[in-house]
Scaffold this motif. Structure first.
Motif, short mmCIF file in Angstrom:
data_model
loop_
_atom_site.label_atom_id
_atom_site.label_comp_id
_atom_site.label_asym_id
_atom_site.label_seq_id
_atom_site.Cartn_x
_atom_site.Cartn_y
_atom_site.Cartn_z
N CYS A 271 5.27 27.60 13.06
CA CYS A 271 4.88 26.46 12.23
C CYS A 271 6.07 25.73 11.61
O CYS A 271 5.98 24.55 11.27
N CYS A 274 7.62 22.13 12.18
CA CYS A 274 6.98 20.92 11.67
C CYS A 274 6.79 20.95 10.15
O CYS A 274 6.88 19.93 9.49
N HIS A 275 6.47 22.14 9.60
CA HIS A 275 6.13 22.23 8.18
C HIS A 275 7.27 22.81 7.34
O HIS A 275 7.98 23.70 7.80
N PRO A 288 2.79 17.91 6.67
CA PRO A 288 2.66 18.13 5.23
C PRO A 288 3.47 19.34 4.73
O PRO A 288 3.51 20.37 5.39
N ARG A 296 -4.06 22.20 -3.57
CA ARG A 296 -4.71 20.93 -3.20
C ARG A 296 -6.21 21.13 -2.97
O ARG A 296 -6.65 22.21 -2.59
N ALA A 300 -5.96 18.21 5.69
CA ALA A 300 -6.02 17.30 6.83
C ALA A 300 -6.41 15.88 6.40
O ALA A 300 -7.27 15.25 7.01
N TRP A 314 -8.84 25.00 10.90
CA TRP A 314 -7.97 23.85 11.19
C TRP A 314 -6.82 24.28 12.10
O TRP A 314 -6.52 23.62 13.10
N ILE A 315 -6.17 25.41 11.76
CA ILE A 315 -5.01 25.84 12.55
C ILE A 315 -5.44 26.12 14.00
O ILE A 315 -4.77 25.73 14.95
N LYS A 322 -9.75 16.98 14.46
CA LYS A 322 -9.11 15.66 14.34
C LYS A 322 -8.42 15.36 15.67
O LYS A 322 -7.20 15.46 15.78
N MET A 327 -0.98 17.67 15.01
CA MET A 327 -0.92 19.13 14.90
C MET A 327 -1.69 19.71 16.08
O MET A 327 -2.86 19.39 16.30
C1 HEC Z 1 3.89 20.04 16.14
C2 HEC Z 1 3.88 20.05 14.71
C3 HEC Z 1 3.03 21.06 14.00
C4 HEC Z 1 2.99 22.45 14.17
C5 HEC Z 1 3.75 23.29 15.17
C6 HEC Z 1 2.07 22.93 13.17
N1 HEC Z 1 1.56 21.91 12.44
FE1 HEC Z 1 0.30 22.07 10.87
N2 HEC Z 1 0.20 20.04 10.72
C7 HEC Z 1 0.94 19.16 11.48
C8 HEC Z 1 0.58 17.82 11.14
C9 HEC Z 1 1.13 16.53 11.75
C10 HEC Z 1 -0.41 17.92 10.14
C11 HEC Z 1 -1.15 16.78 9.47
C12 HEC Z 1 -2.33 16.45 10.36
C13 HEC Z 1 -3.26 15.43 9.83
O1 HEC Z 1 -3.77 15.57 8.69
O2 HEC Z 1 -3.52 14.47 10.58
C14 HEC Z 1 -0.61 19.33 9.90
C15 HEC Z 1 -1.49 19.85 8.94
C16 HEC Z 1 -1.55 21.20 8.60
C17 HEC Z 1 -2.30 21.73 7.50
C18 HEC Z 1 -3.09 20.91 6.49
C19 HEC Z 1 -2.17 20.55 5.35
C20 HEC Z 1 -2.76 19.57 4.37
O3 HEC Z 1 -2.42 19.66 3.17
O4 HEC Z 1 -3.49 18.69 4.77
C21 HEC Z 1 -2.13 23.08 7.50
C22 HEC Z 1 -2.72 24.07 6.52
C23 HEC Z 1 -1.28 23.39 8.63
N3 HEC Z 1 -0.95 22.23 9.27
C24 HEC Z 1 -0.87 24.65 8.94
C25 HEC Z 1 -0.12 24.95 10.05
C26 HEC Z 1 0.23 26.30 10.46
C27 HEC Z 1 -0.16 27.54 9.70
C28 HEC Z 1 0.94 26.19 11.62
C29 HEC Z 1 1.49 27.31 12.46
C30 HEC Z 1 0.56 28.31 12.90
C31 HEC Z 1 1.08 24.78 11.91
N4 HEC Z 1 0.43 24.07 10.97
C32 HEC Z 1 1.78 24.28 13.00
C33 HEC Z 1 1.87 19.47 12.44
C34 HEC Z 1 2.13 20.75 12.91
#
Ligand code: HEC
Length: 348
Positions: A271, A274-275, A288, A296, A300, A314-315, A322, A327
């Motif tokens: 993760c 990106c995060h 984010p 929060r 999403a 979501w994960i 969406k 993501m």
């Molecule tokens: C390729 C990039 C990418 C990776 C890898 C990724 N994410 Fe995300 N994530 C995003 C994006 C972009 C968003 C916002 C999506 C939206 O709301 O349209 C997001 C949103 C989220 C959110 C919601 C946050 C909020 O406050 O709205 C969570 C929780 C989250 N990701 C957890 C994870 C976790 C845990 C992993 C690993 C297992 C992960 N992400 C891997 C890009 C990524």
């Protein structure tokens, strides 16, 4: 005779029922939408929004009066008996033929339109800038399809999709875009302003009452435009300061449990590209900031309530919840899911 009387009653009943249905069709949407969070026509909760709401009411009332006046004049003109001379189209140009009414009508409309123009300009001026210097500046950057929120305080704070502001104080918002044109809109607090790549636009908001105000991207920006919402939470100054202080803190490991440890390793691997989680190695910039994820209300960009179960859904199924969002849906074994959930729970 009897049949005639009952036919008459049935017809009257039918007309009554149709009238009631018609009224319901008009009145119901007004009542239902009265509580809708984006209803900017009935509610305004701050000085950047109230003048435009009053302008809207004035214009709607004026349009209603004009429409009514036209309907009455038109019906009057249709049913009024005419002499054979009046039926001749050339008569209108004759002495006393009524042409002067056209001039009178044009003059009244011109005066009314100029008055409306002046009122609009005065309204625009009154919402252009706040009466006193904004207490706070926030930079909001629009991404496909979420909002990054940066506070420019002594200690920087970064969050997503949730803007906290102190009640009764003007707040300056600097608007940027990371990709395409979006528009920032909190209907009950202010009008819309576009976020344009390479440009910094400005807007200000002020909430006169504590509460949660829904915001929405209002410029079509792609597949998930409708799921690009956010919330403005207006709270008393002391509460806002406490929120700010807790957001300014970096991640503090609150548990040494084995699954939390495994979850952290998993996060770093899958993760962190990106995060970001401030205070750890995770410093991805394209998604984010998750340092205080659990503080929060929604995730999403307003799509789901923020619960542990929804985070996991979501994960695993971001692309189903969406579609096309940036993501990916992430495959997790049951053990990995449990470890990741344990770690995410520590993001207070
Ligand atoms: C390729 C990039 C990418 C990776 C890898 C990724 N994410 Fe995300 N994530 C995003 C994006 C972009 C968003 C916002 C999506 C939206 O709301 O349209 C997001 C949103 C989220 C959110 C919601 C946050 C909020 O406050 O709205 C969570 C929780 C989250 N990701 C957890 C994870 C976790 C845990 C992993 C690993 C297992 C992960 N992400 C891997 C890009 C990524």
């Amino acid at each position: 005779m009897n049949d005639g009387a009952s036919n008459g009653t049935t017809t009257r009943r039918r007309i009554g029922a149709h009238t009631a249905l018609g009224l319901m069709l008009i009145v119901r949407p007004v009542i239902v939408s009265a509580d809708a969070p984006l209803n900017y026509f009935l509610y305004a909760d701050g000085p950047a929004a109230t003048p435009t709401m009053l302008l809207g009411w004035t214009l709607a009332a004026l349009a209603g009066v004009v429409a009514l006046l036209f309907a009455v004049l038109l019906i009057g003109a249709i049913v009024r008996p005419r002499s054979p001379m009046e039926r001749d189209a050339r008569y209108v140009h004759a002495e006393g033929g009524g042409l002067h009414w056209v001039w009178i009508g044009t003059a009244i409309s011109s005066v009314a339109l100029f008055a409306v123009l002046a009122y609009m300009l005065v309204t625009l001026e009154s919402v252009a800038s706040p009466a006193r210097r904004p207490a706070l500046t926030i930079t909001v950057t629009a991404y496909d399809w979420w909002w990054k929120i940066d506070y420019q305080g002594a200690t920087a704070v970064t969050t997503a999709n949730e803007i906290h502001i102190p009640v009764g104080e003007p707040v300056k918002i600097e608007l940027k875009s990371a990709d395409v044109i979006h528009a920032f809109w909190v209907p009950r607090l202010a009008g819309k302003t576009q976020t344009i790549p390479g440009v910094v636009n400005e807007q200000w908001i002020q909430a006169d009452r504590a509460g949660v105000y829904r915001g929405q991207c209002s410029q079509f920006c792609g597949a998930q435009h409708a799921h690009m919402a956010f919330e403005v939470i207006a709270e008393p100054r002391a509460q806002f300061d406490a929120w700010y202080a807790s957001q300014a803190k970096p991640y503090a490991p609150v548990s040494a449990a084995a699954d939390v440890h495994e979850g952290a390793a998993l996060f770093k691997e899958r993760c962190a590209g990106c995060h970001a989680i401030r205070g750890t190695d995770a410093d991805g910039r394209q998604a984010p900031d998750l340092t205080h994820l659990n503080s929060r209300r929604l995730i999403a960009a307003g799509t789901l309530p923020n619960t542990s179960q929804n985070q996991l859904d979501w994960i695993r199924h971001a692309q189903r919840i969406k579609p096309d969002s940036l993501m990916p849906s992430i495959d997790l074994s049951a053990t990995d899911a449990a470890a990741l959930t344990a770690y995410l729970r520590t993001l207070q």
